[in-house]
Design a protein around this motif. Structure first.
Motif, short mmCIF file in Angstrom:
data_model
loop_
_atom_site.label_atom_id
_atom_site.label_comp_id
_atom_site.label_asym_id
_atom_site.label_seq_id
_atom_site.Cartn_x
_atom_site.Cartn_y
_atom_site.Cartn_z
N PRO A 111 0.81 -1.23 0.00
CA PRO A 111 0.00 0.00 0.00
C PRO A 111 0.84 1.27 0.00
N CYS A 112 1.98 1.24 0.68
CA CYS A 112 2.90 2.37 0.67
C CYS A 112 4.22 1.88 0.09
N THR A 113 4.48 2.26 -1.14
CA THR A 113 5.65 1.72 -1.83
C THR A 113 6.93 2.27 -1.22
N GLU A 114 7.79 1.34 -0.86
CA GLU A 114 9.08 1.68 -0.27
C GLU A 114 10.12 1.80 -1.38
N ALA A 115 11.02 2.76 -1.25
CA ALA A 115 12.09 2.93 -2.22
C ALA A 115 13.43 2.80 -1.51
N GLU A 116 14.36 2.15 -2.18
CA GLU A 116 15.70 2.00 -1.62
C GLU A 116 16.73 2.25 -2.72
N ILE A 117 17.73 3.05 -2.40
CA ILE A 117 18.81 3.40 -3.33
C ILE A 117 20.06 2.64 -2.92
N GLY A 144 50.50 10.03 -11.84
CA GLY A 144 51.01 8.68 -12.08
C GLY A 144 50.87 7.71 -10.94
N THR A 145 50.16 8.09 -9.88
CA THR A 145 49.93 7.19 -8.75
C THR A 145 48.46 6.79 -8.73
N PHE A 146 48.19 5.49 -8.71
CA PHE A 146 46.83 5.00 -8.86
C PHE A 146 46.38 4.34 -7.55
N ILE A 147 45.52 5.04 -6.84
CA ILE A 147 45.05 4.60 -5.53
C ILE A 147 43.96 3.54 -5.71
N GLN A 148 43.94 2.58 -4.80
CA GLN A 148 42.91 1.54 -4.87
C GLN A 148 41.52 2.14 -4.77
N ALA A 149 40.62 1.65 -5.60
CA ALA A 149 39.23 2.12 -5.60
C ALA A 149 38.51 1.63 -4.34
N LEU A 150 37.29 2.10 -4.16
CA LEU A 150 36.51 1.73 -2.98
C LEU A 150 35.93 0.33 -3.13
N THR A 151 35.76 -0.33 -2.01
CA THR A 151 35.12 -1.65 -1.98
C THR A 151 33.70 -1.58 -1.43
N THR A 152 33.26 -0.41 -1.03
CA THR A 152 32.01 -0.31 -0.28
C THR A 152 30.81 0.04 -1.16
N CYS A 153 29.65 -0.40 -0.70
CA CYS A 153 28.34 -0.01 -1.24
C CYS A 153 27.50 0.53 -0.09
N GLY A 154 26.66 1.47 -0.39
CA GLY A 154 25.73 1.98 0.61
C GLY A 154 24.30 1.82 0.15
N ARG A 155 23.41 1.43 1.07
CA ARG A 155 21.97 1.35 0.79
C ARG A 155 21.23 2.29 1.73
N ILE A 156 20.26 3.03 1.19
CA ILE A 156 19.47 3.96 1.99
C ILE A 156 18.04 3.94 1.50
N LYS A 157 17.09 4.03 2.44
CA LYS A 157 15.67 4.09 2.12
C LYS A 157 15.17 5.52 2.34
N PRO A 158 15.14 6.32 1.28
CA PRO A 158 14.72 7.72 1.45
C PRO A 158 13.25 7.86 1.83
N THR A 159 12.47 6.79 1.69
CA THR A 159 11.05 6.85 2.08
C THR A 159 10.85 6.59 3.57
N MET A 207 12.57 -0.71 -12.13
CA MET A 207 11.82 -1.96 -12.14
C MET A 207 10.65 -1.83 -11.18
N VAL A 208 9.47 -2.24 -11.67
CA VAL A 208 8.26 -2.25 -10.84
C VAL A 208 7.69 -3.65 -10.84
N VAL A 209 7.58 -4.25 -9.65
CA VAL A 209 6.95 -5.56 -9.50
C VAL A 209 5.44 -5.33 -9.44
N GLN A 229 3.93 8.13 -10.73
CA GLN A 229 5.07 8.35 -9.84
C GLN A 229 5.82 7.03 -9.60
N ILE A 230 5.05 5.92 -9.57
CA ILE A 230 5.67 4.60 -9.45
C ILE A 230 6.36 4.23 -10.76
N ALA A 231 5.68 4.49 -11.87
CA ALA A 231 6.22 4.14 -13.20
C ALA A 231 5.79 5.21 -14.19
N PRO A 232 6.67 6.11 -14.58
CA PRO A 232 6.31 7.14 -15.56
C PRO A 232 5.84 6.51 -16.87
#
Length: 551
Positions: A281-287, A304-319, A498-500, A525-528
């Motif tokens: 009923p209230c659609t949750e969104a997560e980034i 000329g110096t190449f630093i290791q990239a990040l290994t992390t991911c972040g998830r947040i629910k703005p709703t 994606m909308v289920v 708003q769910i699916a333009p």
């Protein structure tokens, strides 16, 4: 609806389903548990910096016009006359192609002005609107309307944009407009088409974009996601906001992503809006945001110096009332990776390098193994390694048969095919087939044969999807979802969604034949509005998609 219109819709639906079935014939047989790679084209003439899947199962691709001559001539003796071009004022080669998935063929297209580091969205009628670029292309709108014959090509509209758009981001909106946000030294946004009731003489200033700019300009290609309430989630550098674009009002600022490391160009991570479930009923969104590079990486790479990239991911629910970041760790570091939603609802992270940043020759240690992330279990699975590095200016899109099309990679200021460079320019196309396409799942893999909505789906409209499957398990094993194809460039798949759908039930109607009754999305708003891929999953295995236009 008159008889002619009805007949046209039936013919269109049948043709699109035929195309999708033909496309599935290209899935390679050499499967393991980690999927399989397939070389489609060794040389398409251009490096696929930008990609968009279109409603007729063709993919439009382009790079930039100021590379110098490409490896593909324009047909009929055509040439581009451009006195402001920094490489060639007369250029008789193509810098854009139209790739046909079922036949695995392509043809050259004509772009007149520089599309380097531009953006795009598809209108509800299926026309691609491509915005900005470099030099003489920075104020341009270009349009491409798919066709069934050989007649369609780019149309350009000079000086349509109010501000120069280079490294900007686009998002389709619920009312069918496109918002174009940011760009290099552009702390503002505007709309396509222009609204005659609004001020046409200037764009709308957004302080947030100015605040998130640092000397390395880490807020280029900001991540935009349309939320179920119609507002925008905008992420730039390390910060993110909830933004009401109609009122030009920041409604909320979210916590900074932990670690304080930037995620936008040139510290190029990627971002995806996880699948929206319209059964709730209230659609949750997560980034979700993955990868990127530490703050000092760009300057160090220049030296000329190449630093290791990040290994992390972040998830947040703005709703959520009080959103917070939940961090994950990838099996390996990655910058310039592309994040795409698979039909299963999993996320594939593909392409990129393990050290350095985006920019000319600023990346090292190509990451050849895609990752598949499973949001429900929060686990990563490593996939089969590619044979070719896909680094700066590579791209990827999801196809209607469930494969991932991969192309591009040109980390040089010009085309450079020399074996003496770290990463030569790559003009090939490959497809990665995720494990769900393995022949071992053929017994439970469904096939969509028809729909009662005849390729047109309305909001809250009931539609029956007829499908066949050799070994049917139960209605609990069936799921139907819409996927909005992305405009992908610089590791961000714009407009991806994606909308289920709400599944009412599954009915057995004959030998190995069933129909699933679903309800169209609850709101724009769910699916333009626009063209979507409709996938049906049985036992977690997706069908080849059929195209539906959401009206």
């Amino acid at each position: 609806m008159n008889a002619l219109t009805f007949l046209i819709r039936i013919i269109l639906a049948s043709f699109l389903n035929f195309q999708a079935r033909v496309a599935s014939q290209f899935v390679p047989p050499n499967f393991g548990e980690e999927g399989a790679w397939q070389l489609l084209q060794e040389n398409i003439g251009i490096s696929a910096m930008h990609m968009q899947l279109l409603r007729n199962d063709k993919v439009i691709m382009f790079d930039r016009t100021d590379f110098g001559p490409s490896n593909l001539s324009l047909p009929g003796g055509r040439c581009r006359m451009d006195p402001s071009d920094s490489a060639l004022t007369v250029d008789c080669t193509a810098h854009s192609i139209l790739y046909d998935i079922p036949s695995n063929t392509f043809r050259p297209l004509m772009v007149e002005t520089d599309t380097w580091c531009s953006s795009g969205s598809v209108l509800p009628n299926g026309t691609l609107v491509q915005s900005g670029g470099f030099n003489d292309g920075e104020l341009r709108i270009r349009m491409f309307t798919p066709c069934w014959d050989q007649g369609c090509d780019w149309l350009e509209f000079p000086n349509y944009l109010l501000e120069r758009r280079w490294y900007s981001t686009n998002q389709i909106l619920p009312d069918g407009r496109i918002i174009v946000v940011g760009g290099r030294k552009q702390f503002n946004y505007e709309f396509y088409p222009r609204n005659p009731t609004n001020n046409l003489t200037q764009a709308f200033f957004l302080t947030f974009l100015q605040e998130t700019t640092d000397p390395s300009e880490n807020n280029l290609y900001p991540f935009l996601h349309l939320l179920p309430d119609g507002n925008l989630f905008i992420f730039a550098n390390t910060r993110s906001i909830l933004f009401d674009y109609n009122q030009n009002l920041v409604l909320k600022e979210f916590p900074r992503i932990p670690g304080e490391d930037p995620r936008n160009y040139p510290s190029t991570g990627s971002s995806v809006l996880l699948p929206l479930d319209d059964n709730k009923p209230c659609t949750e969104a997560e980034i979700m945001i993955c990868g990127g590079a530490p703050q000092a990486s760009f300057k160090q790479a220049q030296q000329g110096t190449f630093i290791q990239a990040l290994t992390t991911c972040g998830r947040i629910k703005p709703t959520d009332p009080n959103p917070t970041w939940v961090m994950e760790t990838m099996p390996m570091p990655r910058v310039m990776g592309d994040m795409l939603l698979l039909p299963t609802g999993d996320v594939i992270i593909i392409n990129g390098v393990a050290s350095g940043t985006a920019g000319w020759n600023h990346g090292r240690q190509a990451v050849l193994s895609p990752l598949v992330y499973h949001p429900s279990t929060r686990q990563f699975t490593m996939m089969s390694s590619a044979s070719r590095p896909r680094v700066y200016h590579s791209s990827a899109v999801l196809l209607s048969d469930g494969r991932v099309l991969v192309g591009g990679s040109n980390p040089h200021m010009k085309y450079n095919f020399s074996s003496g460079v770290e990463f030569p320019t790559d003009l090939s196309l490959e497809a990665f087939s995720p494990p769900y396409l393995s022949p071992e799942f053929n017994e439970v893999r469904g096939r969509i044969t028809s729909t009662t909505c005849n390729s047109f789906l309305g909001y809250r409209m009931v539609c029956d999807i007829t499908f066949t499957v050799r070994n049917y398990m139960s209605a609990r094993e069936v799921s139907v979802r819409l996927v909005a194809p992305s405009f992908t460039t610089h590791s961000f798949a714009m407009n991806q969604r994606m909308v289920v759908l709400n599944l009412v039930g599954v009915t057995h109607v004959g030998a190995h034949t069933y129909y699933a009754t679903v309800v169209g999305p609850s709101s724009p708003q769910i699916a333009p509005p626009g063209f979507y891929l409709l996938f049906l999953l049985h036992a977690g295995i997706p069908t080849t998609a059929t195209w539906l236009q959401l009206l």
